[in-house]
Design an enzyme around this catalytic site. Sequence first.
Site, short mmCIF file in Angstrom:
data_model
loop_
_atom_site.label_atom_id
_atom_site.label_comp_id
_atom_site.label_asym_id
_atom_site.label_seq_id
_atom_site.Cartn_x
_atom_site.Cartn_y
_atom_site.Cartn_z
CE LYS A 1 -1.50 1.77 4.24
NZ LYS A 1 -1.28 3.14 4.27
CG ASN A 2 2.60 2.64 3.53
OD1 ASN A 2 1.54 2.81 3.15
ND2 ASN A 2 3.15 2.66 4.71
CB CYS B 1 -4.09 11.58 12.39
SG CYS B 1 -3.62 9.80 11.86
NE ARG C 1 0.95 9.84 10.50
CZ ARG C 1 0.45 8.69 9.94
NH1 ARG C 1 -0.69 8.34 10.18
NH2 ARG C 1 1.23 8.19 9.00
CG ASP D 1 3.30 1.29 9.43
OD1 ASP D 1 2.91 2.18 10.25
OD2 ASP D 1 3.47 1.57 8.19
NE ARG E 1 -6.54 4.33 6.05
CZ ARG E 1 -5.52 4.84 6.57
NH1 ARG E 1 -5.74 5.00 8.18
NH2 ARG E 1 -4.24 5.19 6.30
#
Length: 419
Positions: A22-23, A117, A122, A306, A398
């Site tokens: 995803k990133n 967030c 962030r 993560d 997500r």
Amino acid sequence: MDKFRIIGGKQLKGGVAISGAKNSALPCLAASLLTSETVTLRNVPYVRDLITMRRLLEDLGCTVLVPELRTHQINAGTVENHEAPYELVKTMRASVLALGPLVGRFGQARVSLPGGCAIGQRPIDLHLMALAQMGAEIDLHSGVVEARASRLRGCDIEFETVTVTGTENVMMAAALADGVTRIMNAACEPEIVDLANLLTKMGAKIEGACTPTITITGVDHLGGADHTIIPDRIETGTFLVAAAMTRGELEITNCEPNHLHAVTGKLREAGVEIEQIAADKLRVTGNGKLRAADLTTAVYPGFPTDMQAQYMALMTQAEGGSVITETIFENRFMHASELMRLGAQMRIRGHSVDVHGPSHLTGAQLIASDLRASASLVLAGLAAEGETWIDRVYHIDRGYEKIEEKLRAVGAEIERVKT
Ligand code: UD1
């Protein structure tokens, strides 16, 4: 809002194929704004954030064709709008990745500020400072950032904190700037290298991606390219932990073990058996005794933030006390209180959490608070006795492609309940 219902205690066994990162896909989609020619991206994961990024590109005027589920053909030849609206940015902070390419190619961009967030403040101050150094006029009003420049100028940019999307935004902006940009204290994550590889295929001149100093020599024009997104290292790590926590055995395919040394090293220290059986294949066996091992998150090549929540779930099943320290984000322990509801023994102390294991986990009703926190709750639910309900699984959607289907295929009892 969808929920997951999990009946824990089933050993996972079988094969799992990892999706694209995803990133990595997010900045690569944004990079297609840099050219009027078509960029084809393959192995794009089918996750909510990518659907949001696609919508953002379409909103800006791009044509996005999806001839197969994971292939995107993006053409930004007809872009007329340069604004990423709040409606999209609020659901996905990575919308800020439109800023660099828009100002780099069109000399103007308007992007709403991401706002508060769940995992800390962030800010995007470092992105803005870098663009200002490159000659952009930055105007902040009513929660909107406006950046303008006739053409950005290359310069030396030293980030005071390593920032992944900040590095990506500058790489994309600098690709079309006048002159040479040197990014110092750049992020070294594999996703940066993947973006650099795509940009290079598009005609950009980039050296040093995967080192802390990246040099970009601006060119006048970028063209189309065909690029395959790297495998998702966080999804891979999550399935490694899933096998370990259920005392199962999984063969994880389509992964890139070289991107996971910090994770596999730490899991081995904790007693998880991991074997590389092919260039893109790992076998993980979780039948040994799990041992407590302290963890501190760090920028790549350190242990990724993560994966911190998933590792914490694992430590609830390990023998002994461990200290988990978060150094990247200031408010990233929301999963800890939910894990305690399952019976985990832990204490939050500022940036660290003390975990005492092993705990007998029993099913409970939980609420997912952010993407990776929700993954840790799913893992804990798989190991808990009885029934666990997880609310607000839109967070997990997500970033994980059909996680419940992948888990069910290897023996987990998990279902999505629409409410
Ligand atoms: C990216 C990843 C995210 C991961 C994070 C850290 C994407 C789409 N997301 O997020 O999954 O958790 O890297 O590996 O790739 N900071 C500032 N000012 C800025 C920018 C960042 O102070 O302008 C701070 C942040 O608050 C944080 C730290 O720098 O404390 C690192 O954040 P950053 O690397 O920018 O995270 P993201 O790129 O948003």
